[in-house]
Design an enzyme around this catalytic site. Sequence first.
Site, short mmCIF file in Angstrom:
data_model
loop_
_atom_site.label_atom_id
_atom_site.label_comp_id
_atom_site.label_asym_id
_atom_site.label_seq_id
_atom_site.Cartn_x
_atom_site.Cartn_y
_atom_site.Cartn_z
N LYS A 1 13.44 -1.96 -21.96
CA LYS A 1 14.06 -2.88 -23.20
C LYS A 1 13.24 -3.97 -23.22
CE LYS A 1 18.47 -1.13 -21.23
NZ LYS A 1 19.59 -1.71 -20.55
N ARG B 1 2.59 8.66 -2.14
CA ARG B 1 2.30 8.30 -0.74
C ARG B 1 3.36 6.75 -0.60
NH1 ARG B 1 -0.98 11.70 -1.62
NH2 ARG B 1 -1.07 10.85 -3.66
N THR B 2 2.62 5.93 -1.60
CA THR B 2 3.18 4.30 -1.24
C THR B 2 4.86 4.58 -1.21
OG1 THR B 2 1.10 3.99 -2.09
CG2 THR B 2 2.63 2.16 -1.64
N ARG C 1 5.16 -1.90 -7.52
CA ARG C 1 3.68 -1.48 -7.75
C ARG C 1 3.90 -1.64 -9.36
NH1 ARG C 1 0.77 4.28 -6.69
NH2 ARG C 1 0.29 2.97 -5.11
N HIS D 1 -4.49 -3.38 -3.20
CA HIS D 1 -3.56 -2.64 -2.80
C HIS D 1 -3.37 -2.51 -1.26
CE1 HIS D 1 -0.89 0.90 -2.08
NE2 HIS D 1 -1.53 1.73 -2.88
N1 CP Z 1 -2.75 5.90 -1.81
C1 CP Z 1 -1.79 5.54 -2.75
O1 CP Z 1 -1.63 4.59 -2.93
O2 CP Z 1 -1.31 6.87 -3.14
P1 CP Z 1 -0.17 6.90 -4.02
O3 CP Z 1 -0.61 6.42 -5.75
O4 CP Z 1 0.50 8.60 -4.09
O5 CP Z 1 1.01 6.03 -3.66
#
Ligand code: CP
Length: 304
Positions: free
Chosen positions: A80, A51-52, A101, A129
């Site tokens: 590396k 999703r993100t 991320r 998040h």
């Molecule tokens: N909600 C969320 O962060 O989903 P993903 O891990 O699929 O990005």
Amino acid sequence: MRSVIDILDLSVEELDELVACANDIIANPDKYAHKCAGKKLATLFFEPSTRTRLSFEAAMYELGGNVLSMSDAKSSSAAKGESVADTAKTISCYADIIAMRHPKEGAPLVASLNASVPVINAGDGGHNHPTQTLADLLTISREKGRFDNITVGFCGDLKFGRTVHSLISALSRYENVKFVLISPEELKLPSYVKKDIIQQNNLEYVQTTDLEAVMPELDILYMTRVQRERFFNEEDYLRLKDSYILTPEKLENAKPDLTIMHPLPRVNEISVAVDEDPRACYFKQVLNGKYMRMALILKLLEVK
Ligand code: CP
């Protein structure tokens, strides 16, 4: 130049602006179709995501911009041994904005301190998040019409669930919000969230292991997955993973206007039978995430 690493980097007024902008994008998508023409977003994902990452990329394409995508740490020079700081300096040469991320808490903050373009935290370890919180806030706004005077139940892995930590931080700034924290003993909310956010702000909260007992009082139920990837011990994960499974039967005593949320991915914690319930909003959250990420990209790139 501004980055968003923690949801508290955005004021309450700015959250209202982002929600208003997302609603305007929903109503008038054509108005926004070329706003980011000539701009590039880099998505640097050192941890899996559906999703993100894809909603950030869809957001930038729908704004008329372009995307540079790194979806696997193994295929980058991080494999590396390149540092997060050097990676951020490098990507700043190619992109106008970065969404990162990373499994290590604080990595996006390090990136933001070294990048010369805005950095957005797209999830750092079991910490925060903030853009999931933006998706959650738009969902709450559209379902409930308010952020104050609500009782919110968080259920599942409150220890490692970074979406829980960020949403509690965001909601802590509104009046008369009560938190009901439902988890096994081992997966209770970390003290830095409980003490520094909930208790520091004198917010009402209860902790319990019993979801069904508290169900009737909830306005929002925020279910979470037990975060297998954060456990040191597979046996503990297997013992705890099915602590809570939401079924239609367990919703019998819930409010008729309950809002059922989940950041997804779901494993077992919401039965697919619940998807038919009109109170289930987790796929609305997915779509709302794209609109709020569009609004955030516009804000950080200072596009009018
Ligand atoms: N909600 C969320 O962060 O989903 P993903 O891990 O699929 O990005």
